[in-house]
Motif scaffolding. Structure first.
Motif, short mmCIF file in Angstrom:
data_model
loop_
_atom_site.label_atom_id
_atom_site.label_comp_id
_atom_site.label_asym_id
_atom_site.label_seq_id
_atom_site.Cartn_x
_atom_site.Cartn_y
_atom_site.Cartn_z
N ALA A 93 0.84 -1.19 0.00
CA ALA A 93 0.00 0.00 0.00
C ALA A 93 0.88 1.25 0.00
CB ALA A 93 -0.91 0.00 1.22
N GLU A 94 0.30 2.36 -0.39
CA GLU A 94 1.01 3.64 -0.47
C GLU A 94 2.17 3.59 -1.47
OE1 GLU A 94 -0.41 6.13 0.93
OE2 GLU A 94 -1.83 4.85 2.02
N ARG A 95 2.07 2.67 -2.45
CA ARG A 95 3.00 2.59 -3.59
C ARG A 95 4.42 2.17 -3.22
NH1 ARG A 95 3.34 7.94 -5.33
NH2 ARG A 95 4.47 7.25 -7.18
N HIS A 96 4.60 1.59 -2.04
CA HIS A 96 5.93 1.07 -1.67
C HIS A 96 6.24 -0.18 -2.49
CE1 HIS A 96 6.59 3.69 1.83
NE2 HIS A 96 5.32 3.48 2.13
N VAL A 97 7.48 -0.28 -2.97
CA VAL A 97 7.96 -1.48 -3.66
C VAL A 97 9.29 -1.89 -3.04
CG1 VAL A 97 8.67 -2.49 -5.85
CG2 VAL A 97 6.82 -0.80 -5.81
N GLN A 98 9.38 -3.17 -2.66
CA GLN A 98 10.62 -3.67 -2.06
C GLN A 98 11.13 -4.87 -2.84
OE1 GLN A 98 10.00 -4.08 2.31
NE2 GLN A 98 10.97 -2.06 2.33
N MET A 99 12.45 -4.90 -3.05
CA MET A 99 13.09 -5.98 -3.79
C MET A 99 14.06 -6.73 -2.89
SD MET A 99 13.56 -3.51 -7.04
CE MET A 99 12.88 -2.14 -6.10
#
Length: 342
Positions: free
Chosen positions: A172-178
């Motif tokens: 949510a809130e456009r977070h992206v984790q790699m």
């Protein structure tokens, strides 16, 4: 295909799909369709609480129901073990479950504080990964009731995909984790804000592990590369739009052989694309309702998609039609093509 706000380069007209409807389908919206990696079996998780398992006949294009099991609340995701002997699923009952194809037995294998939105089998470690609205990822050994590892996320997990060792999580809130699962599954190697300006709806990793595709509720897909040297190759494009209507991109699936990909949306259409030549390979006209999930089978000859309500109009009183279709994939519709001359 639109890049950096340019004009679309589609090069194809829309074709009305004439596809096979899977019998005895779900009674409520489909959350996920997932094919076995070793056979023509596929699982369908639904808001009616059930996970249904079917076998597709690649010669005839037909399918038959083989088994089903249920959660206590809506089933929100499903996946397969590497050897195709188990189906795993997560639900709004906060539980992860495993169904053994051979014994027909089902058991609980995971638990979260809030619904499990995403589930994957991490074959290299024989673990199950769950992503939840409780803002955590958890890794499970199916023989233990406690997680092997818990990873805190910045927000609720909305989407994730794994092409080992690459894991990409959209929150949510456009977070992206790699994450690099071969080195440190507990700490992201990179955390960014989505390149798209609106809420993340789906994520799918490239077959060659060099990047991922991300879709949003605002009819746009981002093609993102991991390495800094490849950043100039990242781009976004508009899709699933008609006149003044903008539709969510609900599903992105990569073809297992060619590495081309599909998008499907709230507008009821699906398209095949080539990210390398930046063009649409094939478009299909609307099936009359939102498409909520898609999947290719192990050799890419069958494309499954689910017609069902995706909440794009909020709470509605009238019942919406739900169905799962199997589309026979034509090679010429998904094979990469050279870039168009400008």
């Amino acid at each position: 295909m639109t890049t950096y706000g340019g004009r679309p380069s589609t090069g194809t007209s829309n074709e009305a799909p004439k596809d096979y409807e899977v019998p005895h389908g779900p009674n409520d919206s489909v959350s996920e369709v997932s094919f076995s990696p070793v056979a023509e079996f596929f699982a369908v998780s639904s808001w009616d609480t059930y996970v249904r398992i079917y076998e597709a006949n690649s010669a005839t294009g037909a399918a038959v129901g083989k088994a089903l099991y249920n959660h206590e609340k809506p089933a929100l995701c499903c996946a397969w073990s590497k050897d195709g002997t188990k189906v795993i699923s997560g639900g709004a009952d906060n539980a992860g479950r495993c169904f053994d194809i051979t014994s027909q037995q089902v058991g609980q294998i995971a638990i979260h504080d809030q619904p499990i939105k995403c589930i994957k089998y991490i074959e290299n470690h024989n673990l199950v990964l769950t992503g939840s609205w409780d803002k955590t990822l958890k890794y499970w050994d199916m023989r233990s009731s406690t997680p092997v590892l818990t990873v805190n996320l910045p927000e609720r997990c909305y989407a994730l995909d794994v092409t080992y060792p690459v894991l990409v999580v959209g929150c949510a809130e456009r977070h992206v984790q790699m994450f690099d699962l071969s080195k440190n599954p507990s700490t992201p190697v990179k955390s960014i804000v989505s390149p798209l300006k609106w809420q993340t709806r789906c994520i799918s990793t490239f077959l060659n592990r060099t990047g991922y595709a991300i879709g949003s509720i605002e009819g746009r897909v981002g093609i993102q590369y991991f390495e800094e040297k490849d950043n100039q190759s990242s781009f976004s494009f508009k899709c699933h739009r008609e006149q003044n209507h903008v539709h969510a991109v609900n599903a992105i699936s990569f073809h297992p052989i060619y590495g081309t990909f599909s998008t499907a949306g709230s507008d009821g259409t699906f398209n095949f694309w080539d990210k390398d030549s930046k063009q649409r390979l094939k478009g299909f006209s609307s099936i009359g309702g939102p498409i909520t999930s898609t999947a290719f089978n192990r050799n890419g000859s069958i494309f499954a998609y689910a017609l069902s309500y995706d909440w794009n109009k909020g709470l509605i009183s009238q019942p919406q039609r739900t169905a799962v279709y199997l589309h026979a994939v034509k090679d010429e519709d998904v094979k990469p093509k050279p870039p168009k001359k400008r």
